[in-house]
Design an enzyme around this catalytic site. Sequence first.
Site, PDB file in Angstrom:
ATOM      1  N   HIS A  36      36.683   2.227  -7.433  1.00 10.85           N
ATOM      2  CA  HIS A  36      35.722   3.157  -6.828  1.00 10.85           C
ATOM      3  C   HIS A  36      34.771   3.697  -7.900  1.00 10.85           C
ATOM      4  O   HIS A  36      33.556   3.756  -7.697  1.00 10.85           O
ATOM      5  CB  HIS A  36      36.440   4.360  -6.203  1.00 10.85           C
ATOM      6  CG  HIS A  36      37.358   4.023  -5.058  1.00 10.85           C
ATOM      7  ND1 HIS A  36      38.623   4.546  -4.961  1.00 10.85           N
ATOM      8  CD2 HIS A  36      37.185   3.239  -3.968  1.00 10.85           C
ATOM      9  CE1 HIS A  36      39.190   4.098  -3.843  1.00 10.85           C
ATOM     10  NE2 HIS A  36      38.349   3.298  -3.227  1.00 10.85           N
ATOM     11  N   LYS A  41      45.400   7.766   9.603  1.00 12.13           N
ATOM     12  CA  LYS A  41      45.816   6.803   8.585  1.00 12.13           C
ATOM     13  C   LYS A  41      46.948   7.382   7.729  1.00 12.13           C
ATOM     14  O   LYS A  41      47.419   6.732   6.819  1.00 12.13           O
ATOM     15  CB  LYS A  41      44.612   6.440   7.696  1.00 12.13           C
ATOM     16  CG  LYS A  41      44.352   4.928   7.614  1.00 12.13           C
ATOM     17  CD  LYS A  41      43.156   4.613   6.736  1.00 12.13           C
ATOM     18  CE  LYS A  41      43.373   3.398   5.842  1.00 12.13           C
ATOM     19  NZ  LYS A  41      42.233   3.178   4.915  1.00 12.13           N
ATOM     20  N   ARG A 101      35.150  -6.518  -2.839  1.00 14.95           N
ATOM     21  CA  ARG A 101      36.077  -7.011  -3.854  1.00 14.95           C
ATOM     22  C   ARG A 101      36.230  -8.514  -3.800  1.00 14.95           C
ATOM     23  O   ARG A 101      36.299  -9.190  -4.805  1.00 14.95           O
ATOM     24  CB  ARG A 101      37.458  -6.385  -3.644  1.00 14.95           C
ATOM     25  CG  ARG A 101      37.539  -4.987  -4.123  1.00 14.95           C
ATOM     26  CD  ARG A 101      38.719  -4.305  -3.551  1.00 14.95           C
ATOM     27  NE  ARG A 101      38.499  -4.033  -2.149  1.00 14.95           N
ATOM     28  CZ  ARG A 101      39.160  -3.107  -1.456  1.00 14.95           C
ATOM     29  NH1 ARG A 101      40.098  -2.409  -2.028  1.00 14.95           N
ATOM     30  NH2 ARG A 101      38.881  -2.913  -0.200  1.00 14.95           N
ATOM     31  N   SER A 160      43.551   1.344  -3.150  1.00 15.89           N
ATOM     32  CA  SER A 160      44.413   2.531  -3.152  1.00 15.89           C
ATOM     33  C   SER A 160      45.804   2.172  -2.623  1.00 15.89           C
ATOM     34  O   SER A 160      46.815   2.662  -3.116  1.00 15.89           O
ATOM     35  CB  SER A 160      43.807   3.637  -2.295  1.00 15.89           C
ATOM     36  OG  SER A 160      42.571   4.034  -2.817  1.00 15.89           O
TER      37      SER A 160
HETATM   38  N1  LIG Z   1      38.532  -2.282  -6.513  1.00 18.82           N
HETATM   39  C1  LIG Z   1      37.409  -2.010  -5.862  1.00 18.82           C
HETATM   40  N2  LIG Z   1      36.253  -2.450  -6.301  1.00 18.82           N
HETATM   41  C2  LIG Z   1      35.106  -2.208  -5.606  1.00 18.82           C
HETATM   42  N3  LIG Z   1      35.032  -1.541  -4.472  1.00 18.82           N
HETATM   43  C3  LIG Z   1      36.162  -1.068  -3.993  1.00 18.82           C
HETATM   44  C4  LIG Z   1      37.420  -1.276  -4.651  1.00 18.82           C
HETATM   45  N4  LIG Z   1      38.379  -0.677  -3.926  1.00 18.82           N
HETATM   46  C5  LIG Z   1      37.761  -0.125  -2.857  1.00 18.82           C
HETATM   47  N5  LIG Z   1      36.446  -0.361  -2.886  1.00 18.82           N
HETATM   48  C6  LIG Z   1      35.444   0.061  -1.923  1.00 18.82           C
HETATM   49  O1  LIG Z   1      35.446   1.457  -1.854  1.00 18.82           O
HETATM   50  C7  LIG Z   1      35.095   1.894  -0.549  1.00 18.82           C
HETATM   51  C8  LIG Z   1      36.130   2.870  -0.042  1.00 18.82           C
HETATM   52  O2  LIG Z   1      37.288   2.170   0.198  1.00 18.82           O
HETATM   53  P1  LIG Z   1      38.715   2.776   0.515  1.00 18.82           P
HETATM   54  O3  LIG Z   1      38.723   4.239   0.471  1.00 18.82           O
HETATM   55  O4  LIG Z   1      39.213   2.047   1.707  1.00 18.82           O
HETATM   56  O5  LIG Z   1      39.503   2.278  -0.779  1.00 18.82           O
HETATM   57  P2  LIG Z   1      40.630   1.208  -0.883  1.00 18.82           P
HETATM   58  O6  LIG Z   1      40.970   1.072  -2.309  1.00 18.82           O
HETATM   59  O7  LIG Z   1      40.224  -0.021  -0.134  1.00 18.82           O
HETATM   60  O8  LIG Z   1      41.818   1.963  -0.150  1.00 18.82           O
HETATM   61  P3  LIG Z   1      42.842   1.435   0.963  1.00 18.82           P
HETATM   62  O9  LIG Z   1      43.791   0.555   0.240  1.00 18.82           O
HETATM   63  O10 LIG Z   1      43.440   2.706   1.482  1.00 18.82           O
HETATM   64  O11 LIG Z   1      42.008   0.734   2.007  1.00 18.82           O
HETATM   65  C9  LIG Z   1      34.968   0.612   0.263  1.00 18.82           C
HETATM   66  O12 LIG Z   1      33.618   0.219   0.299  1.00 18.82           O
HETATM   67  C10 LIG Z   1      35.769  -0.377  -0.526  1.00 18.82           C
HETATM   68  O13 LIG Z   1      35.324  -1.700  -0.308  1.00 18.82           O
HETATM   69 MG   LIG Z   2      40.040  -0.012   1.965  1.00 19.57          MG
END
Ligand SMILES: Nc1ncnc2c1ncn2[C@@H]1O[C@H](COP(=O)(O)OP(=O)(O)OP(=O)(O)O)[C@@H](O)[C@H]1O
Ligand SMILES: [Mg+2]
Length: 164
Positions: free
Chosen positions: A19, A43, A92, A130
């Site tokens: 993020h 969630k 990703r 996450s």
């Molecule tokens: N490692 C990463 N690199 C780039 N973008 C990311 C990454 N992880 C999450 N994102 C992006 O961050 C934004 C918020 O995602 P989110 O809060 O769902 O995080 P997540 O890591 O995917 O969590 P979860 O596992 O709960 O889905 C989305 O656009 C997601 O694609």
């Molecule tokens: Mg996600």
Amino acid sequence: MGAKIAVYPGSFDPIHNGHLDIIQRCVPLFDEVVVAVLRNDEKRPLFPEAERVEMIESVLAGFPSCRVETFSGLLVDFTRRIGARVVVRGLRAVSDFENEFQMALMNRRLDSRVETLFMMPREDYSYLSSRLLKEVAALGGELTGLAPDLVLERLGARLAAARS
Ligand SMILES: Nc1ncnc2c1ncn2[C@@H]1O[C@H](COP(=O)(O)OP(=O)(O)OP(=O)(O)O)[C@@H](O)[C@H]1O
Ligand SMILES: [Mg+2]
């Protein structure tokens, strides 16, 4: 008006370096970057909303053009309300594509003025989520370098509390 504002929405449960990588890439491109924390209690987040916000605020303390807000309801409504026209999403891997593609086109249908911008993180973080962070933390794996230390400490404390 006229300021270029980006909205970066997600659950951020908790925020991690993938993020942060995206946020840091947005900083030079926009006047303001609003990290929008979704209030999704369905969630069943590990961290309450207030703590998710507080962690993001702490790690973004050095970025004056970034701020954190929470939202519920339609993302396009929130985006319009704060005067933004760009929604940033991280991509990703190919596996993210289908769902993101659907959401971007639905949001465009709901409000054609809102544009979704996709950004690729550094390769080192391309597998990070996450969910995975929480899974590995729960199993006692080493996570240094994948999330800010403050977040890893809070993660350890939450999981310890959950176990006792
Ligand atoms: N490692 C990463 N690199 C780039 N973008 C990311 C990454 N992880 C999450 N994102 C992006 O961050 C934004 C918020 O995602 P989110 O809060 O769902 O995080 P997540 O890591 O995917 O969590 P979860 O596992 O709960 O889905 C989305 O656009 C997601 O694609
Ligand atoms: Mg996600």
